[in-house]
Motif scaffolding. Structure first.
Motif, PDB file in Angstrom:
ATOM      1  N   HIS A 124      49.059  41.658  45.438  1.00 11.73           N
ATOM      2  CA  HIS A 124      48.338  41.156  46.600  1.00 11.73           C
ATOM      3  C   HIS A 124      46.849  41.366  46.357  1.00 11.73           C
ATOM      4  O   HIS A 124      46.367  42.487  46.412  1.00 11.73           O
ATOM      5  CB  HIS A 124      48.789  41.894  47.865  1.00 11.73           C
ATOM      6  CG  HIS A 124      48.064  41.464  49.098  1.00 11.73           C
ATOM      7  ND1 HIS A 124      48.328  40.272  49.718  1.00 11.73           N
ATOM      8  CD2 HIS A 124      47.075  42.039  49.789  1.00 11.73           C
ATOM      9  CE1 HIS A 124      47.527  40.145  50.749  1.00 11.73           C
ATOM     10  NE2 HIS A 124      46.758  41.211  50.826  1.00 11.73           N
ATOM     11  N   GLU A 125      46.138  40.287  46.080  1.00 13.63           N
ATOM     12  CA  GLU A 125      44.692  40.351  45.838  1.00 13.63           C
ATOM     13  C   GLU A 125      44.338  41.413  44.792  1.00 13.63           C
ATOM     14  O   GLU A 125      43.353  42.131  44.918  1.00 13.63           O
ATOM     15  CB  GLU A 125      43.950  40.601  47.151  1.00 13.63           C
ATOM     16  CG  GLU A 125      44.154  39.490  48.167  1.00 13.63           C
ATOM     17  CD  GLU A 125      43.476  39.771  49.495  1.00 13.63           C
ATOM     18  OE1 GLU A 125      42.928  40.874  49.708  1.00 13.63           O
ATOM     19  OE2 GLU A 125      43.521  38.877  50.344  1.00 13.63           O
ATOM     20  N   ASP A 127      46.072  44.137  44.099  1.00 15.23           N
ATOM     21  CA  ASP A 127      46.586  45.463  44.413  1.00 15.23           C
ATOM     22  C   ASP A 127      48.098  45.494  44.270  1.00 15.23           C
ATOM     23  O   ASP A 127      48.793  44.589  44.737  1.00 15.23           O
ATOM     24  CB  ASP A 127      46.218  45.855  45.847  1.00 15.23           C
ATOM     25  CG  ASP A 127      44.721  45.937  46.049  1.00 15.23           C
ATOM     26  OD1 ASP A 127      44.041  46.496  45.171  1.00 15.23           O
ATOM     27  OD2 ASP A 127      44.235  45.436  47.080  1.00 15.23           O
TER      28      ASP A 127
END
Length: 148
Positions: A124-125, A127
């Protein structure tokens, strides 16, 4: 509802507990999760149904599966694996912030669910995340927050 009375999801608190007494906030939780209740409707139609129209009756209610997405940490993953190893549902509590100008304390949802952690292959982005896949069991409780 006007825009200023919208409940901001980032101010919600999601907690879990093995016994429903000692609560711990789920660290790094990015999503708020309250299971949907899906009632089953059973066909009760017979040849003597009025107007030859289908008739329905309410059956059991199923609570849908859901996923809480959290930032990965070894402590979170370890705790989730411990809950999974118990092979019994644990308690979840979702506290909403109070509605501005309406409540002094927010609504609370509570439920029990089995936990199955996973680390998705997609980040996620940038991460690394841990998905807490939940299979709820029983009723979803709701306590209305205190009015002003």
């Amino acid at each position: 509802m006007t825009a200023e009375n919208v409940v901001p999801g980032d101010l919600c608190t999601v907690k879990w507990s093995v016994d429903g007494v000692a609560w711990e906030e789920i660290p790094g939780c990015k999503t708020v999760g309250v299971p949907e209740e899906n009632p089953e409707y059973r066909d009760r139609t017979s040849l003597s149904s009025p107007g030859r129209s289908r008739e329905w009756g309410v059956g059991l209610t199923d609570t849908s599966e859901l996923t809480l997405s959290c930032f990965y940490s070894s402590a979170l993953y370890k705790k989730a694996l411990e809950f999974k190893a118990l092979r019994k549902p644990i308690f979840f509590n979702v506290e909403l912030p109070p509605e501005d100008g309406v409540q002094s304390a927010g609504d609370v949802f509570d439920y029990k669910a089995f936990v199955n952690p996973s680390t998705p292959t997609v980040d996620h982005e940038g991460d690394l995340m841990t998905d807490l896949k939940l299979r709820p069991t029983g009723l979803v409780g709701w306590t209305e927050g205190a009015a002003l």
